[in-house]
Motif scaffolding. Structure first.
Motif, PDB file in Angstrom:
ATOM      1  N   ALA A  44       0.841  -1.194   0.000  1.00 20.28           N
ATOM      2  CA  ALA A  44       0.000   0.000   0.000  1.00 20.28           C
ATOM      3  C   ALA A  44       0.878   1.246   0.000  1.00 20.28           C
ATOM      4  N   THR A  45       0.283   2.357  -0.389  1.00 18.18           N
ATOM      5  CA  THR A  45       0.961   3.642  -0.399  1.00 18.18           C
ATOM      6  C   THR A  45       0.415   4.484   0.744  1.00 18.18           C
ATOM      7  N   LYS A  46       1.320   5.038   1.546  1.00 16.32           N
ATOM      8  CA  LYS A  46       0.895   5.871   2.669  1.00 16.32           C
ATOM      9  C   LYS A  46       0.832   7.321   2.202  1.00 16.32           C
ATOM     10  N   TYR A  47      -0.275   7.965   2.550  1.00 12.33           N
ATOM     11  CA  TYR A  47      -0.464   9.361   2.199  1.00 12.33           C
ATOM     12  C   TYR A  47      -0.721  10.121   3.478  1.00 12.33           C
ATOM     13  N   GLY A  48       0.206  10.972   3.866  1.00  9.98           N
ATOM     14  CA  GLY A  48       0.061  11.716   5.104  1.00  9.98           C
ATOM     15  C   GLY A  48       0.350  10.858   6.319  1.00  9.98           C
ATOM     16  N   GLN A  49      -0.279  11.213   7.437  1.00 10.03           N
ATOM     17  CA  GLN A  49      -0.047  10.509   8.699  1.00 10.03           C
ATOM     18  C   GLN A  49      -0.756   9.173   8.776  1.00 10.03           C
ATOM     19  N   ARG A  50      -2.000   9.103   8.303  1.00  5.39           N
ATOM     20  CA  ARG A  50      -2.822   7.927   8.561  1.00  5.39           C
ATOM     21  C   ARG A  50      -3.411   7.235   7.347  1.00  5.39           C
ATOM     22  N   ARG A  51      -3.503   7.885   6.235  1.00  9.53           N
ATOM     23  CA  ARG A  51      -4.213   7.304   5.089  1.00  9.53           C
ATOM     24  C   ARG A  51      -3.342   6.344   4.303  1.00  9.53           C
ATOM     25  N   PHE A  52      -3.925   5.219   3.962  1.00 12.24           N
ATOM     26  CA  PHE A  52      -3.277   4.243   3.104  1.00 12.24           C
ATOM     27  C   PHE A  52      -4.146   4.028   1.877  1.00 12.24           C
ATOM     28  N   TYR A  53      -3.496   3.894   0.745  1.00 16.21           N
ATOM     29  CA  TYR A  53      -4.188   3.570  -0.497  1.00 16.21           C
ATOM     30  C   TYR A  53      -3.573   2.290  -1.054  1.00 16.21           C
ATOM     31  N   ILE A  54      -4.408   1.382  -1.442  1.00 16.69           N
ATOM     32  CA  ILE A  54      -3.980   0.092  -1.951  1.00 16.69           C
ATOM     33  C   ILE A  54      -4.154   0.110  -3.463  1.00 16.69           C
ATOM     34  N   HIS A  55      -3.162  -0.357  -4.172  1.00 17.52           N
ATOM     35  CA  HIS A  55      -3.246  -0.408  -5.625  1.00 17.52           C
ATOM     36  C   HIS A  55      -4.239  -1.482  -6.050  1.00 17.52           C
ATOM     37  N   ARG A  56      -4.971  -1.182  -7.073  1.00 18.20           N
ATOM     38  CA  ARG A  56      -6.005  -2.086  -7.556  1.00 18.20           C
ATOM     39  C   ARG A  56      -5.430  -3.452  -7.961  1.00 18.20           C
ATOM     40  N   ASP A  57      -4.228  -3.455  -8.527  1.00 17.47           N
ATOM     41  CA  ASP A  57      -3.573  -4.718  -8.903  1.00 17.47           C
ATOM     42  C   ASP A  57      -3.385  -5.619  -7.684  1.00 17.47           C
ATOM     43  N   GLU A  58      -3.066  -5.008  -6.570  1.00 14.67           N
ATOM     44  CA  GLU A  58      -2.864  -5.760  -5.332  1.00 14.67           C
ATOM     45  C   GLU A  58      -4.176  -6.416  -4.882  1.00 14.67           C
ATOM     46  N   LEU A  59      -5.266  -5.688  -4.984  1.00 14.07           N
ATOM     47  CA  LEU A  59      -6.572  -6.259  -4.620  1.00 14.07           C
ATOM     48  C   LEU A  59      -6.985  -7.374  -5.577  1.00 14.07           C
ATOM     49  N   GLU A  60      -6.653  -7.219  -6.835  1.00 14.22           N
ATOM     50  CA  GLU A  60      -6.957  -8.278  -7.794  1.00 14.22           C
ATOM     51  C   GLU A  60      -6.204  -9.551  -7.442  1.00 14.22           C
ATOM     52  N   ARG A  61      -4.961  -9.404  -7.000  1.00 17.92           N
ATOM     53  CA  ARG A  61      -4.158 -10.558  -6.587  1.00 17.92           C
ATOM     54  C   ARG A  61      -4.805 -11.250  -5.392  1.00 17.92           C
ATOM     55  N   PHE A  62      -5.256 -10.481  -4.430  1.00 21.62           N
ATOM     56  CA  PHE A  62      -5.924 -11.046  -3.251  1.00 21.62           C
ATOM     57  C   PHE A  62      -7.237 -11.716  -3.634  1.00 21.62           C
ATOM     58  N   SER A  63      -7.990 -11.089  -4.518  1.00 20.32           N
ATOM     59  CA  SER A  63      -9.282 -11.652  -4.933  1.00 20.32           C
ATOM     60  C   SER A  63      -9.102 -12.994  -5.631  1.00 20.32           C
ATOM     61  N   ARG A  64      -8.071 -13.083  -6.475  1.00 23.33           N
ATOM     62  CA  ARG A  64      -7.797 -14.354  -7.152  1.00 23.33           C
ATOM     63  C   ARG A  64      -7.459 -15.440  -6.144  1.00 23.33           C
ATOM     64  N   ALA A  65      -6.685 -15.091  -5.119  1.00 29.23           N
ATOM     65  CA  ALA A  65      -6.303 -16.073  -4.097  1.00 29.23           C
ATOM     66  C   ALA A  65      -7.528 -16.527  -3.306  1.00 29.23           C
ATOM     67  N   GLN A  66      -8.447 -15.604  -3.023  1.00 33.33           N
ATOM     68  CA  GLN A  66      -9.661 -15.967  -2.293  1.00 33.33           C
ATOM     69  C   GLN A  66     -10.544 -16.891  -3.114  1.00 33.33           C
ATOM     70  N   LYS A  67     -10.623 -16.642  -4.396  1.00 29.31           N
ATOM     71  CA  LYS A  67     -11.450 -17.481  -5.262  1.00 29.31           C
ATOM     72  C   LYS A  67     -10.884 -18.894  -5.360  1.00 29.31           C
ATOM     73  N   LYS A  68      -9.566 -19.022  -5.206  1.00 33.80           N
ATOM     74  CA  LYS A  68      -8.935 -20.341  -5.245  1.00 33.80           C
ATOM     75  C   LYS A  68      -9.090 -21.072  -3.919  1.00 33.80           C
ATOM     76  N   GLY A  69      -9.603 -20.382  -2.904  1.00 31.36           N
ATOM     77  CA  GLY A  69      -9.860 -21.033  -1.625  1.00 31.36           C
ATOM     78  C   GLY A  69      -8.764 -20.870  -0.598  1.00 31.36           C
TER      79      GLY A  69
END
Length: 78
Positions: A44-69
């Motif tokens: 994730a990318t940190k913006y300022g003191q507290r905000r984090f932004y996650i790249h969409r590619d990273e979420l796609e990787r997680f989603s694929r892993a969840q679908k595989k069980g």
């Protein structure tokens, strides 16, 4: 808030990531995402003191892993 990855931009907030990965946005789900970011499991990318932004590619990787069980998040190869 949407739970479809296709409707999101390039950078996703932690709340939006919760909706995509878990189907809901609760405090415990947010804390889980923050733990994954802190431990380096989720990139994730940190913006300022507290905000984090996650790249969409990273979420796609997680989603694929969840679908595989996968019960645990896929660890990054650093």
């Amino acid at each position: 808030m949407t739970n479809r990855l296709d409707d999101l931009g390039t950078l996703v907030t932690v709340g939006e990531a919760c909706a995509v990965l878990f189907g809901k946005d609760t405090i415990s789900d947010r804390m889980r995402i923050y733990r994954w970011i802190k431990s380096g499991v989720l990139d994730a990318t940190k913006y300022g003191q507290r905000r984090f932004y996650i790249h969409r590619d990273e979420l796609e990787r997680f989603s694929r892993a969840q679908k595989k069980g996968a019960e645990t998040p896929p660890f990054r190869n650093h």
